[in-house]
Design a protein around this motif. Structure first.
Motif, PDB file in Angstrom:
ATOM      1  N   HIS A 167      20.712   0.568 -21.995  1.00 45.69           N
ATOM      2  CA  HIS A 167      19.950   1.684 -22.574  1.00 45.69           C
ATOM      3  C   HIS A 167      18.666   1.911 -21.779  1.00 45.69           C
ATOM      4  O   HIS A 167      18.682   2.506 -20.729  1.00 45.69           O
ATOM      5  N   GLY A 168      17.510   1.398 -22.272  1.00 48.41           N
ATOM      6  CA  GLY A 168      16.245   1.640 -21.601  1.00 48.41           C
ATOM      7  C   GLY A 168      16.134   0.914 -20.271  1.00 48.41           C
ATOM      8  O   GLY A 168      16.685  -0.172 -20.092  1.00 48.41           O
ATOM      9  N   ILE A 169      15.369   1.513 -19.326  1.00 51.78           N
ATOM     10  CA  ILE A 169      15.261   0.936 -17.982  1.00 51.78           C
ATOM     11  C   ILE A 169      13.891   1.260 -17.409  1.00 51.78           C
ATOM     12  O   ILE A 169      13.356   2.349 -17.628  1.00 51.78           O
ATOM     13  N   TRP A 170      13.305   0.268 -16.672  1.00 51.57           N
ATOM     14  CA  TRP A 170      11.975   0.493 -16.087  1.00 51.57           C
ATOM     15  C   TRP A 170      11.774  -0.430 -14.882  1.00 51.57           C
ATOM     16  O   TRP A 170      12.176  -1.586 -14.920  1.00 51.57           O
ATOM     17  N   PRO A 171      11.115   0.061 -13.810  1.00 50.73           N
ATOM     18  CA  PRO A 171      10.894  -0.779 -12.632  1.00 50.73           C
ATOM     19  C   PRO A 171       9.651  -1.649 -12.774  1.00 50.73           C
ATOM     20  O   PRO A 171       8.724  -1.325 -13.523  1.00 50.73           O
ATOM     21  N   SER A 172       9.639  -2.737 -12.015  1.00 50.70           N
ATOM     22  CA  SER A 172       8.432  -3.557 -11.915  1.00 50.70           C
ATOM     23  C   SER A 172       7.369  -2.799 -11.129  1.00 50.70           C
ATOM     24  O   SER A 172       7.653  -1.785 -10.472  1.00 50.70           O
ATOM     25  N   TYR A 192       8.110  -1.620 -18.462  1.00 50.49           N
ATOM     26  CA  TYR A 192       7.506  -2.715 -17.708  1.00 50.49           C
ATOM     27  C   TYR A 192       6.037  -2.327 -17.507  1.00 50.49           C
ATOM     28  O   TYR A 192       5.745  -1.292 -16.923  1.00 50.49           O
ATOM     29  N   VAL A 193       5.131  -3.181 -17.972  1.00 55.53           N
ATOM     30  CA  VAL A 193       3.699  -2.889 -17.869  1.00 55.53           C
ATOM     31  C   VAL A 193       3.042  -3.933 -16.962  1.00 55.53           C
ATOM     32  O   VAL A 193       2.853  -5.075 -17.370  1.00 55.53           O
ATOM     33  N   THR A 208      10.444  -4.211  -6.803  1.00 58.88           N
ATOM     34  CA  THR A 208      11.423  -5.218  -6.387  1.00 58.88           C
ATOM     35  C   THR A 208      12.428  -5.538  -7.477  1.00 58.88           C
ATOM     36  O   THR A 208      13.473  -6.119  -7.213  1.00 58.88           O
ATOM     37  N   ARG A 209      12.102  -5.178  -8.697  1.00 64.70           N
ATOM     38  CA  ARG A 209      12.975  -5.439  -9.836  1.00 64.70           C
ATOM     39  C   ARG A 209      13.069  -4.181 -10.695  1.00 64.70           C
ATOM     40  O   ARG A 209      12.165  -3.346 -10.714  1.00 64.70           O
ATOM     41  N   VAL A 210      14.176  -4.091 -11.419  1.00 61.11           N
ATOM     42  CA  VAL A 210      14.273  -3.104 -12.487  1.00 61.11           C
ATOM     43  C   VAL A 210      14.879  -3.825 -13.679  1.00 61.11           C
ATOM     44  O   VAL A 210      15.740  -4.712 -13.524  1.00 61.11           O
ATOM     45  N   TYR A 211      14.397  -3.484 -14.868  1.00 59.67           N
ATOM     46  CA  TYR A 211      14.789  -4.184 -16.093  1.00 59.67           C
ATOM     47  C   TYR A 211      15.495  -3.214 -17.028  1.00 59.67           C
ATOM     48  O   TYR A 211      15.074  -2.062 -17.183  1.00 59.67           O
ATOM     49  N   VAL A 212      16.563  -3.697 -17.660  1.00 60.32           N
ATOM     50  CA  VAL A 212      17.360  -2.837 -18.531  1.00 60.32           C
ATOM     51  C   VAL A 212      17.659  -3.574 -19.839  1.00 60.32           C
ATOM     52  O   VAL A 212      17.959  -4.768 -19.836  1.00 60.32           O
ATOM     53  N   GLY A 213      17.548  -2.851 -20.957  1.00 63.30           N
ATOM     54  CA  GLY A 213      17.910  -3.408 -22.249  1.00 63.30           C
ATOM     55  C   GLY A 213      19.384  -3.181 -22.534  1.00 63.30           C
ATOM     56  O   GLY A 213      19.898  -2.073 -22.334  1.00 63.30           O
ATOM     57  N   LEU A 214      20.077  -4.230 -22.989  1.00 64.33           N
ATOM     58  CA  LEU A 214      21.499  -4.145 -23.319  1.00 64.33           C
ATOM     59  C   LEU A 214      21.639  -4.021 -24.826  1.00 64.33           C
ATOM     60  O   LEU A 214      21.527  -4.993 -25.568  1.00 64.33           O
ATOM     61  N   GLU A 215      21.916  -2.803 -25.280  1.00 62.25           N
ATOM     62  CA  GLU A 215      21.860  -2.473 -26.701  1.00 62.25           C
ATOM     63  C   GLU A 215      22.886  -3.231 -27.530  1.00 62.25           C
ATOM     64  O   GLU A 215      22.608  -3.615 -28.667  1.00 62.25           O
ATOM     65  N   ALA A 223       0.821  -1.203   0.000  1.00 61.87           N
ATOM     66  CA  ALA A 223       0.000   0.000   0.000  1.00 61.87           C
ATOM     67  C   ALA A 223       0.862   1.262   0.000  1.00 61.87           C
ATOM     68  O   ALA A 223       1.916   1.318   0.623  1.00 61.87           O
ATOM     69  N   VAL A 224       0.375   2.283  -0.680  1.00 56.38           N
ATOM     70  CA  VAL A 224       0.966   3.611  -0.714  1.00 56.38           C
ATOM     71  C   VAL A 224       2.454   3.545  -1.040  1.00 56.38           C
ATOM     72  O   VAL A 224       3.301   3.990  -0.292  1.00 56.38           O
ATOM     73  N   ALA A 225       2.769   2.969  -2.175  1.00 56.41           N
ATOM     74  CA  ALA A 225       4.180   2.884  -2.572  1.00 56.41           C
ATOM     75  C   ALA A 225       4.301   2.782  -4.080  1.00 56.41           C
ATOM     76  O   ALA A 225       5.079   1.992  -4.586  1.00 56.41           O
ATOM     77  N   GLY A 226       3.514   3.576  -4.805  1.00 52.46           N
ATOM     78  CA  GLY A 226       3.452   3.453  -6.258  1.00 52.46           C
ATOM     79  C   GLY A 226       4.785   3.665  -6.943  1.00 52.46           C
ATOM     80  O   GLY A 226       5.642   4.407  -6.469  1.00 52.46           O
ATOM     81  N   GLN A 227       4.947   3.001  -8.070  1.00 51.82           N
ATOM     82  CA  GLN A 227       6.174   3.082  -8.858  1.00 51.82           C
ATOM     83  C   GLN A 227       5.980   4.020 -10.057  1.00 51.82           C
ATOM     84  O   GLN A 227       4.863   4.213 -10.540  1.00 51.82           O
TER      85      GLN A 227
END
Length: 503
Positions: free
Chosen positions: A303-308, A349-350, A312-319, A22-26
């Motif tokens: 390059h691009g990066i986005w959190p879950s 991340y959707v 708990t996770r973050v994802y990154v594209g390796l160009e 609760a109350v911890a939006g990304q």
């Protein structure tokens, strides 16, 4: 499952959601929004500019589900009758998580894709070389920065047609919105200035100076208090106040080819994750005091990066590696990688991208289940040629093998030829250089120039060219082997090699 068991599971799930998330939006949501726990309904999308694909990954098991093919490789896309997309690059998504907006910079297109079916439901063509697109917080508009011109194209969020334009300084690079819905922030790739624009009436109400012109990416914190932007040319990251008077708060020296930035909230606080392409790492900064708290080696040219949805996770594209890396944000370490298409650029991340199965008990229950086979995977294709690439390094002729090589190279297959992309670092700033093929591994002998370039203020550059290069540098078949080298100067007047090929 017995009714009592179902009720017990639902109560347990509700309790977990209510206490932990609760109350911890990304980002890009508001801080007051609840976190969304990871599930098989979530998707990671990456835009890949050399294979003209969007790769779709299930983040729970870091599994590539397939690609959405928006265009063809060479030579098909050279036809005067070609109708596919070129240089698939930018990414955004709607507030209801049911649509992604994918920008193709070479064909001036914004592709709107249904997340449940992976089908393109509309294509809007805008001005020259759009770069990124994102929805306003209420979903009523999509703002597309037209980097090759001087405006933001404002599209209707339902019809996808252009409704107006917002004139800004030349070369708008990206837009993101304050989670409170008040402001759009538009940084520039050609003009050293970021504009603050009211969402309600499209008026410019603030101007923030950039330390250098080339801003590719911008992010707002979930509490709407800060905006972070990256400067690819000078290797800096800047932070300004997200509310009036939009004062500049901090300038950080982050490193050569500083690419994208995004915000993560977790049990340890709120952090900015910045991809440093020239160092092949992510730098992590606290947002309260701007202290760097971690450096994460991730792979070639992040390059691009986005959190879950739960942070708990973050994802990154390796160009230059054609992979996605998944990072545990509490440990700040890579925990998995998976293959994607060629030269990933923007990445999102959707959460809940795929709707729950029909007849499910409720959303909390279905999040604990594996999405049924085929749900959310229609219209996906295998990687095919998009998964074919080769990588190598360039380093100083005197460098020892154990030393970090400053330049990574990726060769993305396009049939008989490849697109060469070199993430060059470690050179003198603002100087002319040449990437070439040499007959000797030391960079001597006969030279065949491939591409001239000029380094940026950080002594770096991203250099591209095309040809049957892999066959030459690998010595395939009966072809005499050649070696990639970098030399100072021009094709007609150059010095000795300063970087040479390393396997």
């Amino acid at each position: 499952m017995a009714r009592s068991s179902i009720v017990a599971v639902l109560l347990l799930t509700t309790a977990l959601v209510g206490t932990r998330y609760a109350v911890a939006g990304q980002a890009p949501s508001a801080a007051s929004d609840p976190d969304i726990p990871m599930s098989h309904q979530d998707r990671v999308y990456s835009a890949e500019q050399y294979s003209n694909t969007v790769s779709v990954t299930d983040p729970v098991d870091n599994k590539l589900l397939g690609t959405i093919r928006l265009g063809d490789p060479l030579p098909a896309n050279l036809s005067p009758l070609y109708k596919g997309q070129l240089l698939v690059h930018g990414m955004g998504f709607s507030p209801d998580h049911r649509t992604i907006a994918v920008v193709a910079i070479g064909s001036n297109a914004v592709n709107f894709i249904d997340t449940a079916t992976n089908a393109v439901k509309h294509v809007t063509y805008v001005g020259r070389s759009p770069h990124e697109a994102f929805y306003t917080m209420d979903g009523s508009e999509v703002w597309v920065v037209v980097r090759g011109e001087n405006y933001v194209s404002v599209l209707d969020g339902k019809t996808y047609e252009e409704k107006t334009r917002i004139i800004v300084p030349n070369g708008p690079g990206m837009t993101i919105f304050s989670p409170d819905g008040k402001y759009g922030y538009v940084c520039s790739s050609f003009t050293p200035e970021t504009e603050v624009i009211t969402v309600a009436d499209h008026k410019i109400v603030g101007r923030v100076p950039q330390a250098s012109p080339f801003c590719p990416n911008i992010a707002a914190t979930p509490d709407s208090k800060q905006v972070w932007l990256t400067l690819k040319d000078s290797g800096k990251t800047q932070v300004f106040d997200g509310q009036p008077p939009f004062a500049l708060l901090k300038t950080l020296d982050t490193g050569p080819i500083t690419n994208h930035v995004n915000i993560v909230r977790n049990a340890n606080g709120m952090f900015a994750y910045v991809t440093i392409g020239g160092l092949n790492e992510i730098k992590v900064f606290r947002t309260d005091n701007f202290e760097q708290v971690a450096t994460i080696p991730v792979g070639k040219l992040p390059h691009g990066i986005w959190p879950s949805g739960d942070g708990t996770r973050v994802y990154v594209g390796l160009e230059n590696e054609d992979k996605i890396a998944a990072i545990d944000t509490l440990k700040n370490e890579v925990i998995a990688t998976s293959p994607i298409g060629q030269a990933p650029q923007a990445l999102v991340y959707v959460p809940d991208a795929v709707p729950a199965a029909s007849g499910a008990i409720n959303s909390a229950m279905t999040r604990m289940m594996v999405v049924p086979e085929g749900l959310g995977t229609s219209n996906l294709q295998p990687l095919g040629v998009a998964g074919q690439s080769a990588q190598l390094w360039l380093a100083s002729p005197e460098a020892k093998k154990e030393e970090r090589a400053p330049t990574s190279v990726s060769l993305s297959d396009q049939g008989l030829v490849q697109v060469l992309e070199a993430a060059v670092t470690g050179l003198e700033p603002g100087k002319p250089y040449l990437i070439a093929l040499a007959t000797e591994p030391s960079g001597t002998g006969a030279l065949e120039p491939l591409q001239s370039f000029m380094t940026n203020p950080a002594g770096a550059a991203v250099v591209s060219t095309i040809g049957p290069i892999r066959q030459l540098v690998r010595g395939e078949g009966k072809i005499p082997r050649r070696y990639l080298v970098i030399l100072p100067g021009t094709p007609d007047n150059h010095g000795a090699a300063v970087q040479v090929q390393r396997e």
